[in-house]
Every structure is written in structure tokens, then in C-alpha cells.
Design a protein around this motif. Structure first.
Motif, PDB file in Angstrom:
ATOM      1  N   LEU A 163       1.036  -1.165  -0.335  1.00  0.00           N
ATOM      2  CA  LEU A 163      -0.469  -0.156  -0.252  1.00  0.00           C
ATOM      3  C   LEU A 163       0.984   1.100   0.062  1.00  0.00           C
ATOM      4  O   LEU A 163       0.388   2.238  -0.837  1.00  0.00           O
ATOM      5  N   LEU A 164       2.089   1.337   0.979  1.00  0.00           N
ATOM      6  CA  LEU A 164       2.628   2.283   1.153  1.00  0.00           C
ATOM      7  C   LEU A 164       3.671   2.723  -0.034  1.00  0.00           C
ATOM      8  O   LEU A 164       3.592   3.553  -1.025  1.00  0.00           O
ATOM      9  N   THR A 165       4.254   1.697  -0.740  1.00  0.00           N
ATOM     10  CA  THR A 165       5.390   2.064  -2.264  1.00  0.00           C
ATOM     11  C   THR A 165       4.270   2.279  -3.801  1.00  0.00           C
ATOM     12  O   THR A 165       4.634   3.443  -4.184  1.00  0.00           O
ATOM     13  N   HIS A 166       3.058   1.639  -3.392  1.00  0.00           N
ATOM     14  CA  HIS A 166       1.760   1.893  -4.426  1.00  0.00           C
ATOM     15  C   HIS A 166       1.359   2.971  -4.557  1.00  0.00           C
ATOM     16  O   HIS A 166       1.319   4.388  -5.500  1.00  0.00           O
ATOM     17  N   ILE A 167       1.291   3.889  -3.198  1.00  0.00           N
ATOM     18  CA  ILE A 167       0.917   5.254  -3.565  1.00  0.00           C
ATOM     19  C   ILE A 167       1.980   6.311  -3.175  1.00  0.00           C
ATOM     20  O   ILE A 167       2.010   7.362  -4.172  1.00  0.00           O
ATOM     21  N   PHE A 168       3.156   5.707  -3.223  1.00  0.00           N
ATOM     22  CA  PHE A 168       4.414   6.444  -3.226  1.00  0.00           C
ATOM     23  C   PHE A 168       5.046   6.767  -4.669  1.00  0.00           C
ATOM     24  O   PHE A 168       4.981   7.585  -5.511  1.00  0.00           O
ATOM     25  N   ARG A 169       4.342   5.535  -5.880  1.00  0.00           N
ATOM     26  CA  ARG A 169       4.549   5.026  -7.107  1.00  0.00           C
ATOM     27  C   ARG A 169       3.760   6.328  -7.701  1.00  0.00           C
ATOM     28  O   ARG A 169       3.585   7.345  -8.832  1.00  0.00           O
ATOM     29  N   ILE A 170       2.667   5.994  -7.182  1.00  0.00           N
ATOM     30  CA  ILE A 170       1.567   6.903  -7.626  1.00  0.00           C
ATOM     31  C   ILE A 170       1.429   9.338  -7.691  1.00  0.00           C
ATOM     32  O   ILE A 170       1.042  10.188  -8.234  1.00  0.00           O
ATOM     33  N   VAL A 171       2.512   9.034  -6.596  1.00  0.00           N
ATOM     34  CA  VAL A 171       2.393  10.547  -6.071  1.00  0.00           C
ATOM     35  C   VAL A 171       4.511  10.715  -7.378  1.00  0.00           C
ATOM     36  O   VAL A 171       4.116  12.376  -7.533  1.00  0.00           O
ATOM     37  N   VAL A 172       4.993   9.361  -7.270  1.00  0.00           N
ATOM     38  CA  VAL A 172       5.833   9.558  -8.306  1.00  0.00           C
ATOM     39  C   VAL A 172       5.755  10.551  -9.736  1.00  0.00           C
ATOM     40  O   VAL A 172       6.013  11.516 -10.235  1.00  0.00           O
ATOM     41  N   LYS A 173       4.591   9.883  -9.996  1.00  0.00           N
ATOM     42  CA  LYS A 173       4.191   9.209 -11.595  1.00  0.00           C
ATOM     43  C   LYS A 173       3.080  10.769 -11.707  1.00  0.00           C
ATOM     44  O   LYS A 173       3.752  12.012 -12.515  1.00  0.00           O
ATOM     45  N   LYS A 174       2.154  11.540 -10.834  1.00  0.00           N
ATOM     46  CA  LYS A 174       1.808  12.639 -10.750  1.00  0.00           C
ATOM     47  C   LYS A 174       1.817  13.540 -10.344  1.00  0.00           C
ATOM     48  O   LYS A 174       1.941  14.675 -10.711  1.00  0.00           O
ATOM     49  N   LEU A 175       3.157  14.199  -9.909  1.00  0.00           N
ATOM     50  CA  LEU A 175       4.561  15.219  -9.471  1.00  0.00           C
ATOM     51  C   LEU A 175       4.889  14.942 -10.344  1.00  0.00           C
ATOM     52  O   LEU A 175       6.247  15.659 -10.321  1.00  0.00           O
TER      53      LEU A 175
END
Length: 365
Positions: free
Chosen positions: A49-61
Motif C-alpha cells: 500500500l505505502l510503496t504503491h502510494i509512493f509510486r502514484i505520487v512520483v508519477k503524478k508530480l
């Protein structure tokens, strides 16, 4: 398997293997307990869950496009936040095993924090490195596409620039025939029509066969023969195996025109233009020799004059460093232009009859 499926497979497999290793290590130290399975499942879900959220943040920003310093700061900050959350969840889960030890030596919390941060940091570094490499590869592909598009546009501009200059000289040749010899004028119009057709095709194709290019030169020389009559002599030395080799359209015609304008036209009595083609070491060699001296618009360099610059540019756009062009003073009365083009897999075989058909229209005095 697409990238998304691979990502989830690696996420689940990677974190599962890591937590299985943790169960094994805890079992050796504290003895196996069924609660370890629950703790491991909780950590697997939390880590994914945490690493997937991190991935989303990296992509979005779009962190991958940031500078190295900015990216490093965000990575460290992200790992720190994820570690704090993981520590906060694991402290009560591991209280049964390490709670007493941590109460006795609170300083060990730092070591506990570091141990939980390691797998998260490794995951983040692998993910960032992969995406940075992908981003770099995509940029290189886009740059290559852009360069290719620019080169194609430049090549079209160069071909378009040649046409008006060539047309002016061809029409002058026909004009001299209109009153003196109408039948030859009609023939000249037919020859000009052939040249125009070749010129139009030149705007659509990057290369044409050498045989087609030589036919265009035949028509051009027939028109020029009207102007210069006995002053113009033409020599051909065409290797049969070169006729089907692809060359840039209108390129040789431009050099022949240049040879006549700066050589034969300035000759006191008569002048010649000679075209020689051959192959060696998987390369096509073309020589255009003519009466004259390197001076005036041609200068003593290898790139003087519009036609010469045009030739050098077009070869560079099509073949890069693999092709070459130079023009030099062979002797006191002869200038030589040499072109070298790398051979492709195109079938360049020909028959001797094709050479005869090209050479049959040789213009000589």
C-alpha cells in the motif's frame, strides 16, 4: 505480460519473500509462533500500500524530471514517512518479541527504525532507477524522432531550392531553339518535361536509382548541347553494377550543371564533363571531372558555391559520416568532384545492355 501486471507480480512476490525471510529470522531467535503469519500478512499489505502510494505520487508530480538534488530530497522524505508508518504499526505487533528489549534500551529504537527503513529504501531506489532509465530512453527516442523530422524537412527544403535554379538554365537552352529549329525545340520541351518529372519525384523520394539520375543528366546535357554545340564534350565511364544503386535525386545533375557553368562555359575553345562510377569495399564512388579551375563562386574550398554546399548537406542528412564529398583541382585544367556513398542491401546488379542504353545518348563533339 504487460508492465502493469509485471509491477503487481513483483510487488506481491517481493514483499512476500521479504516477510517470509523475517518469519524465518524471528523463528530462529524467538521460536515459531502462529502470530508471525498474521504479522507478516499485515506487513505485506502495508508495504504494498505505502510503496504503491509512493509510486502514484512520483508519477503524478513527475518527480523523475526533477534535478538530482530535488529528487534525492523527496526520496529521502518519502522513505522517512513510510518508515515512520511501518514502525508505528510494527511496534505493537512485535511487542511480544522485542518490546521488553526496547523498553530496557530505548536507543535500540533507532536500529529498529533503520532495519525497517532498509527494504523500503531499496524498493524506492530500484523503482526510481528504473523509471529514470525509462524516462531517459524515451527522451532519446523523442530526440531521435525530432532530429529525423528536422532532417527530412531540411532535405525537402534543399531539394526545393534546387528546382528554380535548374529551371532557369533549362528554359534558356530551349529558348535558343524556338526560332532557329522548332522541331528541336519540341524535342527540347520533351526533354525538359522529363527533367521536370524527375524533379517532382525528387520532392517525394529520398533516393532514386543511379540509372534514373543519369537519364536526367542525358536530357539536361542534350539541352546544354544546343547552347555550347562543339564546345561541350561528354564522357561516360559507368560501371554496370552501379546502375541500380540508390543516390539522392538531382544531386549529380546539380554537379554536372556546376561543372558546365564554372568549367565548360569559361573554357576558351572547348571543355569536357566526365562521369565515372565504380564500387569498392561496399561503397559507391562517383567522380565528375570537368574542364576548369577552382575559383570565384566555387572558391578553393570543398564547400564553395550553392550546388556544392547543397550536395554536402544532403549527403550528411541522408548518410551522416558514412558518406563523403570533396572537390579539388586535379591538374591545371581539370577539376574533380568525388562522392562516396555507403551501399545498402539494395540489389545493385545490372546488365551491360542497361549501360549501353545510358551511354547511347552520350553527347560528344
Amino acid at each position: 505480460m504487460n508492465k502493469n501486471k509485471i509491477y503487481w507480480f513483483l510487488q506481491i512476490t517481493g514483499w512476500s519473500l521479504y516477510n517470509c525471510n523475517e518469519i524465518f529470522a524471528y523463528s530462529l531467535q524467538y521460536g515459531y509462533d502462529n502470530t508471525m503469519i498474521f504479522n507478516a500478512l499485515a506487513n505485506i499489505v502495508l508495504a504494498i500500500l505505502l510503496t504503491h502510494i509512493f509510486r502514484i505520487v512520483v508519477k503524478k508530480l513527475n518527480w523523475i524530471k526533477l534535478s538530482l538534488a530535488q529528487l534525492a530530497f523527496r526520496v529521502c522524505f518519502g522513505v522517512a514517512i513510510m518508515t515512520v508508518i511501518v514502525v508505528g504499526v510494527n511496534l505493537p505487533l512485535d511487542a511480544k518479541y522485542v518490546g521488553e528489549l526496547l523498553n530496557q534500551k530505548p536507543i535500540l529504537v533507532i536500529e529498529y527504525f533503520i532495519n525497517l527503513a532498509k527494504p523500503l529504501l531499496v524498493w524506492v531506489l530500484i523503482y526510481i532507477f528504473y523509471n529514470y532509465s525509462e524516462e531517459k530512453r524515451q527522451r532519446e527516442i523523442e530526440e531521435l524522432k525530432l532530429k529525423s523530422s528536422i532532417k527530412e524537412s531540411e532535405a525537402k527544403v534543399l531539394r526545393a531550392q534546387m528546382n528554380p535554379h535548374f529551371m532557369f538554365n533549362a528554359l534558356n537552352s530551349i529558348r535558343a531553339l524556338v526560332l532557329e529549329d522548332p522541331s528541336r525545340a519540341q524535342q527540347g520541351i520533351t526533354q525538359l518535361s522529363n527533367i521536370l518529372r524527375s524533379s517532382l519525384l525528387a520532392d517525394r523520394r529520398k533516393t532514386v536509382s543511379l540509372k534514373e539520375e543519369l537519364r536526367t543528366i542525358e536530357d539536361y546535357l542534350a539541352l546544354e548541347k544546343v547552347r555550347y554545340e562543339e564546345r561541350l564534350q561528354m564522357k561516360w565511364d559507368i560501371a554496370p553494377e552501379t546502375l541500380n544503386i540508390e543516390v539522392p535525386p538531382m544531386m549529380l545533375q546539380t554537379l554536372v550543371e556546376n561543372a558546365i557553368k564554372h568549367g565548360v562555359q569559361k573554357a576558351l575553345n572547348w571543355g569536357f564533363v566526365e562521369i565515372n562510377t565504380s564500387t569498392a569495399k561496399n561503397k559507391l564512388y562517383i567522380k565528375i571531372r570537368n574542364t576548369g579551375q577552382l575559383q570565384g563562386t566555387e572558391s578553393k574550398s570543398e564547400s564553395g558555391g550553392f550546388g556544392l554546399k547543397n550536395t554536402a548537406q544532403r549527403l550528411d542528412l541522408l548518410y551522416g559520416n558514412e558518406a563523403s564529398f570533396r572537390i579539388y583541382q586535379e591538374d591545371n585544367l581539370t577539376v574533380c568532384a568525388e562522392i562516396m556513398i555507403p551501399l545498402s542491401n539494395t540489389d545493385n546488379r545490372s546488365t551491360s545492355s542497361e549501360v549501353k542504353s545510358v551511354a547511347s545518348a552520350v553527347v560528344t563533339s
